[in-house]
Every structure is written in C-alpha cells, then in structure tokens.
Design a protein around this motif. Structure first.
Motif, short mmCIF file in Angstrom:
data_model
loop_
_atom_site.label_atom_id
_atom_site.label_comp_id
_atom_site.label_asym_id
_atom_site.label_seq_id
_atom_site.Cartn_x
_atom_site.Cartn_y
_atom_site.Cartn_z
N ILE A 188 0.84 -1.20 0.00
CA ILE A 188 0.00 0.00 0.00
C ILE A 188 0.87 1.25 0.00
CG2 ILE A 188 -1.62 1.36 1.38
CD1 ILE A 188 -2.82 -1.31 2.33
N ALA A 189 1.89 1.26 0.85
CA ALA A 189 2.78 2.41 0.92
C ALA A 189 3.46 2.67 -0.42
CB ALA A 189 3.83 2.20 2.02
N SER A 190 3.89 1.61 -1.09
CA SER A 190 4.57 1.76 -2.38
C SER A 190 3.63 2.37 -3.42
CB SER A 190 5.07 0.40 -2.88
OG SER A 190 6.10 -0.08 -2.03
N VAL A 191 2.40 1.86 -3.46
CA VAL A 191 1.42 2.39 -4.42
C VAL A 191 1.15 3.86 -4.15
CG1 VAL A 191 -0.98 2.27 -5.18
CG2 VAL A 191 0.33 0.17 -4.88
N VAL A 192 0.92 4.20 -2.89
CA VAL A 192 0.62 5.59 -2.54
C VAL A 192 1.77 6.51 -2.91
CG1 VAL A 192 0.23 7.16 -0.60
CG2 VAL A 192 -1.03 5.01 -0.73
N LEU A 193 3.00 6.11 -2.58
CA LEU A 193 4.16 6.96 -2.87
C LEU A 193 4.41 7.11 -4.37
CD1 LEU A 193 6.57 5.69 -0.07
CD2 LEU A 193 5.58 7.98 -0.24
N GLN A 194 4.06 6.09 -5.14
CA GLN A 194 4.31 6.13 -6.58
C GLN A 194 3.14 6.72 -7.39
OE1 GLN A 194 5.30 2.09 -7.64
NE2 GLN A 194 7.01 2.01 -6.20
N SER A 195 2.00 6.89 -6.75
CA SER A 195 0.82 7.36 -7.47
C SER A 195 0.93 8.85 -7.80
CB SER A 195 -0.45 7.11 -6.64
OG SER A 195 -0.74 5.74 -6.56
N HIS A 196 0.42 9.18 -8.95
CA HIS A 196 0.35 10.60 -9.35
C HIS A 196 -0.66 11.34 -8.48
CE1 HIS A 196 0.48 14.17 -11.77
NE2 HIS A 196 -0.77 14.02 -12.19
N ARG A 197 -1.80 10.69 -8.26
CA ARG A 197 -2.85 11.25 -7.42
C ARG A 197 -3.48 10.16 -6.56
NH1 ARG A 197 -5.88 14.12 -12.38
NH2 ARG A 197 -5.42 12.02 -13.13
N ILE A 198 -3.91 10.55 -5.35
CA ILE A 198 -4.55 9.62 -4.42
C ILE A 198 -5.96 10.13 -4.16
CG2 ILE A 198 -4.44 8.52 -2.16
CD1 ILE A 198 -1.35 9.86 -2.45
N PHE A 199 -6.94 9.31 -4.51
CA PHE A 199 -8.34 9.67 -4.29
C PHE A 199 -8.82 8.91 -3.05
CE2 PHE A 199 -7.47 10.18 -8.78
CZ PHE A 199 -8.06 11.39 -9.09
N CYS A 200 -8.99 9.62 -1.93
CA CYS A 200 -9.42 9.01 -0.68
C CYS A 200 -10.95 9.02 -0.62
CB CYS A 200 -8.85 9.76 0.51
SG CYS A 200 -7.05 9.76 0.61
N MET A 201 -11.55 7.85 -0.40
CA MET A 201 -13.00 7.72 -0.47
C MET A 201 -13.59 7.10 0.79
SD MET A 201 -13.38 6.26 -4.36
CE MET A 201 -15.18 6.16 -4.23
N ALA A 202 -14.76 7.60 1.17
CA ALA A 202 -15.51 7.03 2.30
C ALA A 202 -16.91 7.63 2.29
CB ALA A 202 -14.82 7.31 3.62
N MET A 203 -17.78 6.99 3.06
CA MET A 203 -19.14 7.51 3.24
C MET A 203 -19.54 7.39 4.71
SD MET A 203 -21.31 6.04 -0.04
CE MET A 203 -22.71 7.13 0.37
N GLY A 204 -20.54 8.17 5.10
CA GLY A 204 -21.09 8.06 6.44
C GLY A 204 -20.07 8.29 7.54
N SER A 205 -20.09 7.40 8.52
CA SER A 205 -19.22 7.57 9.70
C SER A 205 -17.75 7.33 9.40
CB SER A 205 -19.67 6.62 10.82
OG SER A 205 -20.99 6.90 11.20
#
Length: 253
Positions: A112-129
C-alpha cells in the motif's frame, strides 16, 4: 500475539467465497470451543470437506485446532459476559485493537505504501461515519506533500473516473464494503487501470474482492447496524500512514 488472526489476514484472499463465509461464520459465532461442525453445515448449507478445506488453507490441521487457536487468542472472552457495560466496552475495544493489530500484514502495508508513494494522485473515499477517518488521512497525506483529495459523497464519486488514470489510486475506507455508490465508482475506475486499495471490516465483502490490495480490520459483531465504531478503521489508517513514512525513509537512505 493473536497469530491466528494474522493467518486469517494472510490467507483470506486465497479462500473461495464459500470458504470465506465459513470463516466469517466461525468468527461471528464467538463461542469457539462449543461450536460444532454440523452447526456450520446446517446454517450455511455446505459440506464438512468445505469447512475443513477452508481451515487448512489458513494453515491449521483441523477444525478443532482452529477452534482452540481462536479460543486461546482471547482468554478473557468468558469473563466479558459477566462484566458491567463500561468494562465490557473497554474490554471489547481492547480485544478488537489487539486482533486488528495482529491482522496488519507487513507485506500488504508495504505494498500500500509503495502504491501511494508512486501514485500521481490519491483519491481518498468514504461515506457516512467513515468520512472522519478519510478526512484525517487525506490531511496528513497533503501535509506530507502528496497529491491527495477526499471524496465523501456519491456525486463526486462519479467524477473520479473522468480524470483518474492508471497512474492514480483509490484509497477507500468502508466498514461494510458494500456501499453501492462506492462499488459503482470502483468498477468504473478499475476499467481505467486505477489501483484500488481498500480497508474494510472483516467479512466477505464485494469491495475487498474488487480491490487490488485489501486490508482487513476486526470488529466484534454488534447489534447496531448504524453508528458502529470506526475506531479500527482509524487504527489501520494510522498504521498505513506511518508505514508510508517508513517506506519513504527507507527509499531515501
């Protein structure tokens, strides 16, 4: 510590959907030592070999071995039922925290850390609580210098696929892993080659199945279907961010 839950995290994706249902049923039962295989067979309408096969995929020799491993990982379980409500609450959180920590697989966290660090953009998603968990992580990713944005409503979810590419990732927090709006966005973005990372509660859920990397957290089954605690999602979020920092330090030594 709670190695049984680490085994489950490591091998859960190797199980078929039916085998995952078996493990989910056993964990949600709680009374591990008194659980009979024939009860599982009757409840899930499956065969004994299917149950045994699921357990062996988790590196346990038999149904009995698996039951005792679960029971030994939570010796305080029998005492919880006789405690006052506050003590029960604290004990439950403590137990859930220990199990969730035990399920935090190093290889998955580093992936996960590798993908996040290498990604051009990070789209953080969630709903509700779960929104508060994503808002906190998104803020820290921004402070760290990464391009990150939080998406917490259905309409913005639909917009992501218009801009996201194979160089981006979706980082999704969902306790149930079943929100239709999130699943629709995930399916659309997967066709664009976007990497999907999910953090969900421990269950056989569609979001985890659709994800390129899925991280599971544990929560004791509750009667409430709404307003369930997102504390274990927050724990996973903190560990993910700290792993990102650690991975970055290692790469820049």
């Amino acid at each position: 510590m709670d190695t049984v839950y680490r085994h489950i995290q490591n091998h859960y994706d190797d199980l078929s959907s039916t085998e995952q249902l078996v493990i989910d049923y056993i964990l949600n039962n709680g009374d591990f030592l008194n659980l009979k295989m024939k009860v599982i067979q009757k409840s899930l309408h499956i065969s004994a070999p299917t149950i045994v096969r699921a357990i062996k995929k988790l590196s346990y020799r038999s149904f009995t071995d698996f039951k005792y491993a679960l029971a030994n990982s939570e010796k305080q379980e029998s005492a919880l039922n006789s405690e006052e409500s506050y003590e029960l609450l604290i004990s439950t959180f403590s137990s859930d925290f220990s199990r969730t920590i035990a399920m935090m697989d190093k290889d998955k966290l580093y992936a996960i850390a590798s993908v996040v660090l290498q990604s051009h953009r990070i789209f953080c998603m969630a709903m509700g609580s779960s929104v508060s968990v994503v808002n906190s992580l998104n803020r820290k990713l921004k402070q760290f210098g990464l391009w990150s944005n939080n998406y917490t409503e259905a309409a913005p979810f639909r917009d992501i696929a218009d801009v996201a590419t194979k160089d981006d990732c979706l980082l999704i927090f969902s306790l149930s892993g079943k929100e239709e709006q999130i699943l629709a966005s995930v399916v659309e973005n997967k066709t664009n080659g976007v990497t999907i990372i999910s953090v969900t509660g421990f269950s056989n859920n569609p979001l985890a199945n659709l994800s390129d990397i899925s991280l599971l957290t544990y929560q004791t089954p509750q009667k409430r279907t709404k307003l369930r605690s997102r504390l274990m999602l927050s724990v996973a979020s903190e560990i993910i961010f700290e792993t990102i920092l650690l991975k970055n330090e290692e790469e820049n030594k």
